[in-house]
Design an enzyme around this catalytic site. Structure first.
Site, PDB file in Angstrom:
ATOM      1  N   ARG A  74      48.165  32.927  46.827  1.00  0.00           N
ATOM      2  CA  ARG A  74      47.985  34.323  47.253  1.00  0.00           C
ATOM      3  C   ARG A  74      48.384  34.618  48.739  1.00  0.00           C
ATOM      4  O   ARG A  74      47.421  34.306  49.515  1.00  0.00           O
ATOM      5  CB  ARG A  74      46.677  34.863  46.784  1.00  0.00           C
ATOM      6  CG  ARG A  74      46.421  34.962  45.076  1.00  0.00           C
ATOM      7  CD  ARG A  74      45.342  35.676  44.865  1.00  0.00           C
ATOM      8  NE  ARG A  74      45.120  35.604  43.279  1.00  0.00           N
ATOM      9  CZ  ARG A  74      45.666  36.392  42.244  1.00  0.00           C
ATOM     10  NH1 ARG A  74      46.763  36.983  42.655  1.00  0.00           N
ATOM     11  NH2 ARG A  74      45.262  35.896  41.021  1.00  0.00           N
ATOM     12  N   ASP A 136      48.039  39.785  33.163  1.00  0.00           N
ATOM     13  CA  ASP A 136      47.619  41.209  33.022  1.00  0.00           C
ATOM     14  C   ASP A 136      48.696  42.216  32.301  1.00  0.00           C
ATOM     15  O   ASP A 136      48.434  43.115  32.049  1.00  0.00           O
ATOM     16  CB  ASP A 136      47.540  41.700  34.275  1.00  0.00           C
ATOM     17  CG  ASP A 136      46.207  40.788  35.118  1.00  0.00           C
ATOM     18  OD1 ASP A 136      45.407  40.268  34.458  1.00  0.00           O
ATOM     19  OD2 ASP A 136      46.201  40.963  36.188  1.00  0.00           O
TER      20      ASP A 136
HETATM   21  O1  F6P Z   1      46.281  38.590  37.684  1.00  0.00           O
HETATM   22  C1  F6P Z   1      46.007  37.480  37.132  1.00  0.00           C
HETATM   23  C2  F6P Z   1      44.453  37.587  37.321  1.00  0.00           C
HETATM   24  O2  F6P Z   1      43.935  36.516  36.585  1.00  0.00           O
HETATM   25  C3  F6P Z   1      43.544  38.781  37.033  1.00  0.00           C
HETATM   26  O3  F6P Z   1      43.602  39.123  35.528  1.00  0.00           O
HETATM   27  C4  F6P Z   1      42.366  38.542  37.825  1.00  0.00           C
HETATM   28  O4  F6P Z   1      41.714  39.705  38.079  1.00  0.00           O
HETATM   29  C5  F6P Z   1      42.797  37.637  39.052  1.00  0.00           C
HETATM   30  O5  F6P Z   1      44.053  37.119  38.481  1.00  0.00           O
HETATM   31  C6  F6P Z   1      41.788  36.675  39.272  1.00  0.00           C
HETATM   32  O6  F6P Z   1      42.532  36.163  40.859  1.00  0.00           O
HETATM   33  P1  F6P Z   1      42.027  34.772  41.133  1.00  0.00           P
HETATM   34  O7  F6P Z   1      42.513  33.564  40.342  1.00  0.00           O
HETATM   35  O8  F6P Z   1      42.630  34.796  42.512  1.00  0.00           O
HETATM   36  O9  F6P Z   1      40.502  34.702  41.087  1.00  0.00           O
END
Ligand code: F6P
Length: 357
Positions: A74, A136
């Site tokens: 990210r 999502d």
């Molecule tokens: O965007 C996909 C997702 O799984 C969302 O549903 C969730 O809010 C987020 O990513 C969680 O992110 P991470 O894996 O960075 O905790």
């Protein structure tokens, strides 16, 4: 025509990334004189110049694999133009590395954040094609993103399995489903799994109304209740607060996740035993379902067609039964929340599923 294609996967992983990478690669090898450069760990690899020239064999045997063979990270869009402690101008670095890798174009697989950076790079003059992935399903301009249907299957299976415990123990089971800003996953899985209540980020809930569902069900001899709650669902009171105020309230609370808040309030209001289940990242894991394998492959193949046509600055999309594309500038950063008049919302209301409103 000889063409050097960069590929990266950015943001949260999801099932279908490898199938899409394979789709791009196979179609590119077949229809172009292509060389493919795999960029590691998303935009991080483009910033750092971390890449490898891929061999055709590396795209074999990956159709059914979850995750991404390229790795991901990210790299928030809001920081792209911010020079941080490492003193790196990220946008400049990405442009320089694109040139150093001698790319003719770059295919970026990702969600909303990925598309915003893709659009930025396109506006900076790079040849970019986006592929919409996320569990999502919240990317504007495409009916579905790849990864979504697999996550729906997984979340539905969780709800199915919870039914037996709920019924055997006379409990209310609150299942927290991923989806912070958009409730598509909870809506589909809730409907498919036969949830009695579905709580979405788009429809603030009144906890008293949710409690009434449990009581009404008990009155007609249904001794258990299944609640599918999106991780970003908000109560009426929370929805009225500013984001910082809301987050401070949650942090001061012993219950940081929505399912725990909902379950604890419902237990107090109804005296019915409540339990929570959070499948979490399981919803993003494992092999893509057949639908996502097909969609990812179609998206990948379409990206190769666009490269052949020299059409860049776009993101591939599913529109009805057709695969097409949208201009990145038209869709990047545009939200796609659940439409309150959506036919599935209406159908759910028609079979007495409550949205807590
Ligand atoms: O965007 C996909 C997702 O799984 C969302 O549903 C969730 O809010 C987020 O990513 C969680 O992110 P991470 O894996 O960075 O905790």
């Amino acid at each position: 025509m000889s063409v050097r294609i960069g590929i990266l996967t950015s943001g949260g992983d999801c099932p279908g990334l490898n199938a899409a990478i394979r789709g791009v690669a196979r179609a590119a090898y077949q229809t172009l004189d292509a060389e493919i450069v795999g960029i590691r760990a998303g935009y991080r690899g483009l910033i750092d110049g971390d890449y490898q020239v891929m061999q055709q064999s590396q795209f074999s045997g990956i159709l059914t694999m979850g995750g991404t063979i390229l790795g991901t990270s990210r790299t928030p869009f809001r920081n792209m133009r911010v020079v941080e402690e490492d003193n790196v101008d990220k946008v400049h670095a990405m442009k320089m590395n694109y040139r150093a890798m001698r790319l003719d174009c770059l295919v970026t697989l990702g969600g909303n954040g990925t598309h915003k950076t893709a659009n930025l790079l396109s506006q900076e003059g790079l040849n970019i094609i986006g592929l919409p992935k996320t569990i999502d399903n919240d990317i504007f301009g495409t009916d579905f993103t790849f990864g979504f249907h697999t996550a729906v299957d997984i979340a539905t299976d969780v709800i199915d399995r919870i039914h037996t415990t709920a019924a055997s123990h006379n409990r209310c089971m609150v299942i927290e489903i991923m989806g912070n800003k958009a409730g598509w996953l909870s809506l589909y899985a809730g409907m498919a799994g036969g949830a009695d209540v579905i709580l979405l980020p788009e429809i603030p809930y009144d906890i008293e109304k949710v409690a009434k569902v449990i009581e009404d069900r008990s009155r007609i001899g249904k001794n258990f209740t299944i609640i599918a709650v999106a991780e970003g669902a908000l109560s009426l009171e929370e929805a009225a607060m500013k984001r910082k105020e809301r987050e401070a309230a949650w942090q001061a609370d012993e219950f940081y996740s929505v399912s725990h808040r909902v379950a604890s309030q419902l237990e107090k209001l109804t005296n019915v035993e409540c339990r929570t289940v959070i499948p979490g990242h399981m919803q993003r894991g494992g092999s893509p379902c057949a639908y996502d394998r097909v969609l990812s492959t179609q998206f990948g193949v379409h990206a190769a067609h666009l490269i052949k046509k020299g059409k860049f600055g776009v993101s591939v999309a599913l529109k009805g039964n057709d695969i097409g594309e949208n201009k990145l500038e038209d869709i990047a950063g545009v939200p796609k929340p659940v439409d309150l008049d959506h036919q599935i919302v209406k159908a759910a209301r028609n079979i007495n599923i409550s949205f807590g409103d």
